[in-house]
Write an enzyme that holds these catalytic residues in place. Structure first.
Site, PDB file in Angstrom:
ATOM      1  N   GLY A  46       2.635  -3.436  11.280  1.00 49.96           N
ATOM      2  CA  GLY A  46       1.203  -3.244  11.482  1.00 49.96           C
ATOM      3  C   GLY A  46       0.414  -4.117  10.527  1.00 49.96           C
ATOM      4  O   GLY A  46       0.976  -4.684   9.577  1.00 49.96           O
ATOM      5  N   GLN A  51      -6.874  -6.181   5.315  1.00 50.55           N
ATOM      6  CA  GLN A  51      -5.841  -6.842   4.510  1.00 50.55           C
ATOM      7  C   GLN A  51      -5.964  -8.366   4.528  1.00 50.55           C
ATOM      8  O   GLN A  51      -5.418  -9.036   3.659  1.00 50.55           O
ATOM      9  CB  GLN A  51      -4.441  -6.437   5.001  1.00 50.55           C
ATOM     10  N   CYS A  91       4.054  -1.713   2.645  1.00 50.15           N
ATOM     11  CA  CYS A  91       2.740  -2.302   2.918  1.00 50.15           C
ATOM     12  C   CYS A  91       2.793  -3.780   2.548  1.00 50.15           C
ATOM     13  O   CYS A  91       3.277  -4.122   1.462  1.00 50.15           O
ATOM     14  CB  CYS A  91       1.662  -1.584   2.096  1.00 50.15           C
ATOM     15  N   LEU A  92       2.297  -4.624   3.437  1.00 48.69           N
ATOM     16  CA  LEU A  92       2.306  -6.064   3.155  1.00 48.69           C
ATOM     17  C   LEU A  92       1.393  -6.393   1.975  1.00 48.69           C
ATOM     18  O   LEU A  92       1.539  -7.447   1.362  1.00 48.69           O
ATOM     19  CB  LEU A  92       1.897  -6.849   4.405  1.00 48.69           C
ATOM     20  N   HIS A 133      -1.618   4.798   8.697  1.00 42.43           N
ATOM     21  CA  HIS A 133      -1.583   3.858   7.569  1.00 42.43           C
ATOM     22  C   HIS A 133      -2.653   2.764   7.759  1.00 42.43           C
ATOM     23  O   HIS A 133      -3.377   2.425   6.820  1.00 42.43           O
ATOM     24  CB  HIS A 133      -0.169   3.265   7.501  1.00 42.43           C
ATOM     25  N   GLU A 134      -2.748   2.240   8.995  1.00 39.74           N
ATOM     26  CA  GLU A 134      -3.692   1.132   9.235  1.00 39.74           C
ATOM     27  C   GLU A 134      -5.142   1.622   9.258  1.00 39.74           C
ATOM     28  O   GLU A 134      -6.035   0.918   8.769  1.00 39.74           O
ATOM     29  CB  GLU A 134      -3.342   0.402  10.550  1.00 39.74           C
ATOM     30  N   HIS A 137      -6.349   1.772   5.841  1.00 45.85           N
ATOM     31  CA  HIS A 137      -6.811   0.465   5.340  1.00 45.85           C
ATOM     32  C   HIS A 137      -8.269   0.228   5.742  1.00 45.85           C
ATOM     33  O   HIS A 137      -9.077  -0.235   4.927  1.00 45.85           O
ATOM     34  CB  HIS A 137      -5.957  -0.665   5.909  1.00 45.85           C
TER      35      HIS A 137
END
Ligand code: K1U
Ligand code: ZN
Length: 172
Positions: A46, A51, A91-92, A133-134, A137
């Site tokens: 994702g 981000q 997480c990236l 999670h997204e 963000h």
């Protein structure tokens, strides 16, 4: 398509609350395509626009093994949720950190697609976890901020630790 730079925790810009998309136009479709390339290239399941330092409510997700079930959610909203689970998340924006986070086990999300049309999607398992999670963000929250404070402090300390200096080549 362009691979975009991903902000790294604890960059303050990750705490920005993203604004709703007013019109799904070619600029949004290009953003989604670039985010998709960035997510696949980074080995992620994702990615949120936050981000890549674009503060609009756009997320891309693909939790399939073959990486052939791309979802683009614009202005996503969770309309129903229930149950509880804890999966180990990554997480990236926080490379190398994997921790269990408690989330709803299932949900129903409403969003706009790339054609600007609204749709609803039921989700459970990894898809439900990734959607939550997204959306976090987009609301300016990074997954480690769900963890107890002492654990957050340890992660921050490790992220800030300078890399060990390269050993100088020894001459003969
Ligand atoms: O940075 C991100 O938002 C992407 C993130 C999404 C995510 C992973 C795990 C749970 C919830 C949300 C990643 O894809 S990080 C990459 C990663 O560590 C991972 C990849 C596949 C499965 C599990 C983790
Ligand atoms: Zn993340």
């Amino acid at each position: 398509m362009t691979r975009l730079a991903v902000l790294r925790y604890p960059d303050e810009r990750l705490h920005t609350v993203a604004a709703p998309v007013q019109e799904v136009n070619d600029a949004i479709r290009t953003l989604a395509a670039d985010m998709t390339q960035t997510m696949y290239a980074g080995g992620g399941i994702g990615l949120a626009a936050t981000q890549v330092d674009v503060h609009l409510r756009v997320i891309v997700i693909d939790v399939s093994e073959r990486k052939n079930q791309l979802l683009t959610l614009i202005n996503p909203e969770i309309v129903k949720a229930g149950g509880s689970l804890a999966y180990e998340e990554g997480c990236l924006s926080v490379p190398g950190v994997y921790e269990k986070v408690k989330r709803a086990a299932w949900l129903r999300v409403r969003a706009l697609g790339l054609d600007g049309k609204p749709f609803e999607l039921p989700a459970d398992g990894w898809l439900a976890v990734c959607i939550q999670h997204e959306i976090d963000h987009l609301d300016g929250m990074v997954f480690v901020e769900h963890l107890p404070r002492p654990q957050q402090a340890r992660i921050l300390k490790n992220m800030a630790a300078p890399r060990s200096p390269r050993k100088a080549k020894q001459g003969r």
